[in-house]
Design a protein around this motif. Structure first.
Motif, mmCIF file in Angstrom:
data_model
loop_
_atom_site.group_PDB
_atom_site.id
_atom_site.type_symbol
_atom_site.label_atom_id
_atom_site.label_comp_id
_atom_site.label_asym_id
_atom_site.label_seq_id
_atom_site.Cartn_x
_atom_site.Cartn_y
_atom_site.Cartn_z
ATOM 1 N N VAL A 66 0.858 -1.176 0.000
ATOM 2 C CA VAL A 66 0.000 0.000 0.000
ATOM 3 C C VAL A 66 0.897 1.229 0.000
ATOM 4 O O VAL A 66 1.882 1.292 0.741
ATOM 5 C CB VAL A 66 -0.908 0.028 1.261
ATOM 6 C CG1 VAL A 66 -1.647 1.341 1.387
ATOM 7 C CG2 VAL A 66 -1.881 -1.135 1.224
ATOM 8 N N VAL A 67 0.541 2.200 -0.849
ATOM 9 C CA VAL A 67 1.260 3.472 -0.906
ATOM 10 C C VAL A 67 0.197 4.570 -0.913
ATOM 11 O O VAL A 67 -0.474 4.775 -1.923
ATOM 12 C CB VAL A 67 2.140 3.582 -2.177
ATOM 13 C CG1 VAL A 67 2.971 4.859 -2.136
ATOM 14 C CG2 VAL A 67 3.027 2.371 -2.340
ATOM 15 N N SER A 68 0.035 5.259 0.194
ATOM 16 C CA SER A 68 -0.994 6.295 0.295
ATOM 17 C C SER A 68 -0.825 7.370 -0.757
ATOM 18 O O SER A 68 -1.813 7.911 -1.264
ATOM 19 C CB SER A 68 -0.994 6.932 1.687
ATOM 20 O OG SER A 68 -1.321 5.960 2.654
ATOM 21 N N ASP A 69 0.411 7.698 -1.109
ATOM 22 C CA ASP A 69 0.684 8.716 -2.115
ATOM 23 C C ASP A 69 0.132 8.317 -3.488
ATOM 24 O O ASP A 69 -0.072 9.160 -4.344
ATOM 25 C CB ASP A 69 2.198 8.953 -2.218
ATOM 26 C CG ASP A 69 2.559 10.032 -3.220
ATOM 27 O OD1 ASP A 69 2.013 11.151 -3.112
ATOM 28 O OD2 ASP A 69 3.376 9.750 -4.117
ATOM 29 N N LEU A 70 -0.131 7.029 -3.687
ATOM 30 C CA LEU A 70 -0.661 6.529 -4.948
ATOM 31 C C LEU A 70 -2.113 6.076 -4.783
ATOM 32 O O LEU A 70 -2.525 5.064 -5.359
ATOM 33 C CB LEU A 70 0.207 5.372 -5.462
ATOM 34 C CG LEU A 70 1.640 5.718 -5.812
ATOM 35 C CD1 LEU A 70 2.458 4.466 -6.089
ATOM 36 C CD2 LEU A 70 1.684 6.647 -7.007
ATOM 37 N N GLY A 80 2.980 -7.244 1.375
ATOM 38 C CA GLY A 80 4.199 -6.631 1.898
ATOM 39 C C GLY A 80 3.854 -5.482 2.822
ATOM 40 O O GLY A 80 2.698 -5.057 2.904
ATOM 41 N N PRO A 81 4.835 -4.946 3.512
ATOM 42 C CA PRO A 81 4.572 -3.824 4.416
ATOM 43 C C PRO A 81 4.177 -2.572 3.626
ATOM 44 O O PRO A 81 4.575 -2.418 2.470
ATOM 45 C CB PRO A 81 5.911 -3.607 5.124
ATOM 46 C CG PRO A 81 6.930 -4.178 4.192
ATOM 47 C CD PRO A 81 6.259 -5.301 3.475
ATOM 48 N N PRO A 82 3.383 -1.686 4.240
ATOM 49 C CA PRO A 82 3.069 -0.419 3.561
ATOM 50 C C PRO A 82 4.366 0.332 3.261
ATOM 51 O O PRO A 82 5.314 0.283 4.039
ATOM 52 C CB PRO A 82 2.237 0.343 4.595
ATOM 53 C CG PRO A 82 1.773 -0.673 5.574
ATOM 54 C CD PRO A 82 2.794 -1.773 5.567
ATOM 55 N N LEU A 83 4.389 1.024 2.139
ATOM 56 C CA LEU A 83 5.588 1.780 1.781
ATOM 57 C C LEU A 83 5.566 3.189 2.343
ATOM 58 O O LEU A 83 6.567 3.905 2.234
ATOM 59 C CB LEU A 83 5.774 1.796 0.255
ATOM 60 C CG LEU A 83 6.054 0.421 -0.344
ATOM 61 C CD1 LEU A 83 6.254 0.533 -1.854
ATOM 62 C CD2 LEU A 83 7.245 -0.238 0.308
ATOM 63 N N ASP A 84 4.471 3.585 2.955
ATOM 64 C CA ASP A 84 4.424 4.880 3.638
ATOM 65 C C ASP A 84 5.511 4.887 4.708
ATOM 66 O O ASP A 84 5.627 3.951 5.493
ATOM 67 C CB ASP A 84 3.063 5.109 4.303
ATOM 68 C CG ASP A 84 1.923 5.145 3.299
ATOM 69 O OD1 ASP A 84 2.179 5.293 2.093
ATOM 70 O OD2 ASP A 84 0.759 5.029 3.732
ATOM 71 N N GLY A 85 6.335 5.898 4.724
ATOM 72 C CA GLY A 85 7.404 6.001 5.702
ATOM 73 C C GLY A 85 8.655 5.210 5.349
ATOM 74 O O GLY A 85 9.583 5.117 6.158
ATOM 75 N N ALA A 86 8.710 4.638 4.136
ATOM 76 C CA ALA A 86 9.885 3.841 3.739
ATOM 77 C C ALA A 86 11.166 4.660 3.814
ATOM 78 O O ALA A 86 12.221 4.146 4.188
ATOM 79 C CB ALA A 86 9.697 3.285 2.330
#
Length: 157
Positions: A66-70, A80-86
């Protein structure tokens, strides 16, 4: 003229079509899963990386993450883990290593190796059901890896 064309073709074949200064997939150096130096020698383009992460035809990262920006990209995955904050959780070198070959950092990872061309058990030729031939290459180019890393670094919580 004819000789210079032939010389250029020979150079391209001998380097596997790699741009000058580009690290070949088999030459990537991992340090505890991280890749400390750029695969291209130039900074990536975060805007292009955003396109790759959200593209179902390229990185397709949103199939598992999941990518909130997208938010405009439908059907994001939760494998997989959310990419927010990667960009806060991992360094640029860590992200480069994870995107290139996540299995070097996370042994049991299901994430595909986006910059790998050898060590597979039975690679196929795209979706044809046939064995790979001499056109077998990485899922993403070195430039695309650097673009994805440049984008992921921008993802802060």
């Amino acid at each position: 003229m004819k000789h210079s064309i032939l010389a250029a073709m020979a150079l391209a074949l001998s380097t596997g079509g790699l741009a000058a200064g580009e690290v070949a997939p088999s030459q990537v150096k991992y340090e505890d899963g991280a890749v400390m130096t750029s695969l291209t020698g130039t900074p990536g383009d975060a805007a292009e990386g955003r396109k790759i992460v959200g593209s179902k035809k390229l990185g397709n990262c949103v199939a598992c993450h999941v990518v909130s920006d997208l938010a405009d990209v439908p059907f994001q995955g939760e494998i997989g883990p959310p990419l927010d904050g990667a960009g806060e959780r991992w360094s640029e070198a860590d992200l480069r290593g994870i995107v290139s070959n996540a299995k070097m950092m996370f042994d049991g990872s299901m994430m595909p190796s986006f910059y790998k061309t050898e060590g597979f058990i039975r690679p196929g030729k795209a979706y044809t059901g046939k064995a790979a031939d001499d056109t077998f290459g990485p899922l993403l180019s070195a430039e695309q890896i650097e673009n994805v890393v440049a984008y992921l670094v921008t993802l802060k919580e």
